[in-house]
Design an enzyme around this catalytic site. Structure first.
Site, PDB file in Angstrom:
ATOM      1  N   THR A 276     -80.324 -17.451  25.581  1.00 38.50           N
ATOM      2  CA  THR A 276     -79.094 -17.966  24.970  1.00 38.50           C
ATOM      3  C   THR A 276     -77.854 -17.725  26.043  1.00 38.50           C
ATOM      4  O   THR A 276     -76.880 -17.432  25.756  1.00 38.50           O
ATOM      5  CB  THR A 276     -78.548 -17.747  23.692  1.00 38.50           C
ATOM      6  OG1 THR A 276     -79.843 -17.458  23.120  1.00 38.50           O
ATOM      7  CG2 THR A 276     -77.808 -18.606  23.043  1.00 38.50           C
TER       8      THR A 276
ATOM      9  N   GLY B   2     -89.618 -17.247  18.380  1.00 39.00           N
ATOM     10  CA  GLY B   2     -88.569 -16.397  17.660  1.00 39.00           C
ATOM     11  C   GLY B   2     -89.010 -15.934  16.268  1.00 39.00           C
ATOM     12  O   GLY B   2     -90.000 -15.165  16.374  1.00 39.00           O
TER      13      GLY B   2
ATOM     14  N   ARG C 163     -83.404 -12.217  18.253  1.00 38.90           N
ATOM     15  CA  ARG C 163     -81.997 -12.715  18.260  1.00 38.90           C
ATOM     16  C   ARG C 163     -81.640 -12.552  16.840  1.00 38.90           C
ATOM     17  O   ARG C 163     -82.369 -12.344  15.595  1.00 38.90           O
ATOM     18  CB  ARG C 163     -82.372 -14.394  18.017  1.00 38.90           C
ATOM     19  CG  ARG C 163     -80.894 -15.160  17.744  1.00 38.90           C
ATOM     20  CD  ARG C 163     -81.317 -16.635  17.370  1.00 38.90           C
ATOM     21  NE  ARG C 163     -82.252 -17.259  18.445  1.00 38.90           N
ATOM     22  CZ  ARG C 163     -81.649 -17.842  19.733  1.00 38.90           C
ATOM     23  NH1 ARG C 163     -80.251 -17.633  19.855  1.00 38.90           N
ATOM     24  NH2 ARG C 163     -82.393 -18.264  20.539  1.00 38.90           N
TER      25      ARG C 163
ATOM     26  N   GLY D 299     -90.446 -24.132  16.763  1.00 40.24           N
ATOM     27  CA  GLY D 299     -91.337 -24.345  16.036  1.00 40.24           C
ATOM     28  C   GLY D 299     -92.967 -24.056  16.295  1.00 40.24           C
ATOM     29  O   GLY D 299     -93.750 -24.452  15.637  1.00 40.24           O
TER      30      GLY D 299
ATOM     31  N   LYS E 101     -87.633 -24.609  29.921  1.00 41.41           N
ATOM     32  CA  LYS E 101     -88.010 -24.496  28.452  1.00 41.41           C
ATOM     33  C   LYS E 101     -87.783 -25.752  27.832  1.00 41.41           C
ATOM     34  O   LYS E 101     -86.740 -26.473  27.828  1.00 41.41           O
ATOM     35  CB  LYS E 101     -87.184 -23.294  28.021  1.00 41.41           C
ATOM     36  CG  LYS E 101     -86.863 -23.261  26.459  1.00 41.41           C
ATOM     37  CD  LYS E 101     -86.164 -22.300  26.055  1.00 41.41           C
ATOM     38  CE  LYS E 101     -85.022 -22.507  24.914  1.00 41.41           C
ATOM     39  NZ  LYS E 101     -84.389 -21.116  24.558  1.00 41.41           N
TER      40      LYS E 101
ATOM     41  N   GLU F 245     -87.329 -11.345  25.457  1.00 51.65           N
ATOM     42  CA  GLU F 245     -86.184 -11.970  25.544  1.00 51.65           C
ATOM     43  C   GLU F 245     -85.385 -11.418  24.657  1.00 51.65           C
ATOM     44  O   GLU F 245     -85.214 -11.673  23.513  1.00 51.65           O
ATOM     45  CB  GLU F 245     -86.088 -13.684  25.615  1.00 51.65           C
ATOM     46  CG  GLU F 245     -84.913 -14.417  25.616  1.00 51.65           C
ATOM     47  CD  GLU F 245     -85.315 -15.789  25.033  1.00 51.65           C
ATOM     48  OE1 GLU F 245     -84.160 -16.628  24.644  1.00 51.65           O
ATOM     49  OE2 GLU F 245     -86.242 -16.306  25.100  1.00 51.65           O
TER      50      GLU F 245
END
Length: 214
Positions: free
Chosen positions: A71, A180, A19, A160, A131, A42
């Site tokens: 997203t 992420g 991302r 997290g 998710k 992803e």
């Protein structure tokens, strides 16, 4: 195809999330993650050049990585993701239209859900897994409690998750986790420290090997 992807996810247990990384760094990042043993990658659509990355990675890592779009907020974005070659669709939200479209195209859709109602709605709409987001704020106990009555629905814990708690999240019943910034470290990418990124990926993969099977 769907069961095959979900089966693979339940073995690999990590979805690495790219991302907000520049398109130039994207290729080196994907390679570093692949070298570190990451299979599910992803690319979020709010990343510049995301669709191009999805297409390139699909081609470059065919048979080695499973590339998805993240997203994905609406049907328009879902169509773009499919056209770019995404193998699965992940969202932070639940939009049934996106789920129906993905399933129609033979793709897995893993929408973002938080409440038991959303989790069940997503599964009924045809999502092969959901998710659970934002995991960081909800905490592992939330996942444990929601899994008790809904343990037939595969859940991906996202938000997290780090090296210290990944095993706890998996042991609480998540089929996999979305990772992420704690894995795809933007600072390492910015500084071009791709070998360190590979080592970080290897550390996460090693942690997963020690978790209980889903």
């Amino acid at each position: 195809m769907t069961t095959n992807l979900l089966q693979s996810l339940s073995q690999e247990r990590i979805v690495a999330i790219i991302r907000g990384i520049s398109a130039e760094s994207g290729d080196a990042t994907a390679k570093a993650l692949a070298d570190g043993g990451i299979v599910f990658l992803e690319v979020t659509l709010n990343t510049d050049g995301a669709l191009g990355m999805i297409s390139r990675f699909r081609e470059q890592y065919e048979g080695r990585m499973r590339i998805g779009a993240g997203t994905v907020l609406d049907i328009g974005q879902a169509k773009e993701a499919v056209a770019a070659g995404a193998e699965y669709i992940i969202s932070p939200n639940l939009d049934e239209e996106v789920v129906y479209y993905g399933v129609e195209q033979g793709l897995d859709v893993w929408p973002g859900t938080m409440t038991p109602t959303e989790i069940v709605r997503a599964y009924k709409a045809g999502a092969s897994a959901v998710k659970v987001f934002p995991m960081g704020a909800l905490g592992v106990n939330y996942l444990k409690e929601v899994r008790a009555p809904l343990n037939h629905i595969p859940m991906i814990g996202t938000g997290g998750v780090n090296l210290t708690n990944i095993r706890t999240v998996l042991d609480a019943g998540a089929i996999a986790v979305g990772l992420g910034g704690n894995l795809v470290d933007k600072q390492l990418v910015k500084e071009g420290k791709f070998e360190e990124l590979t080592k970080l990926a290897q550390a996460f993969v090693a942690e997963v090997k020690g978790a209980k099977a889903p």
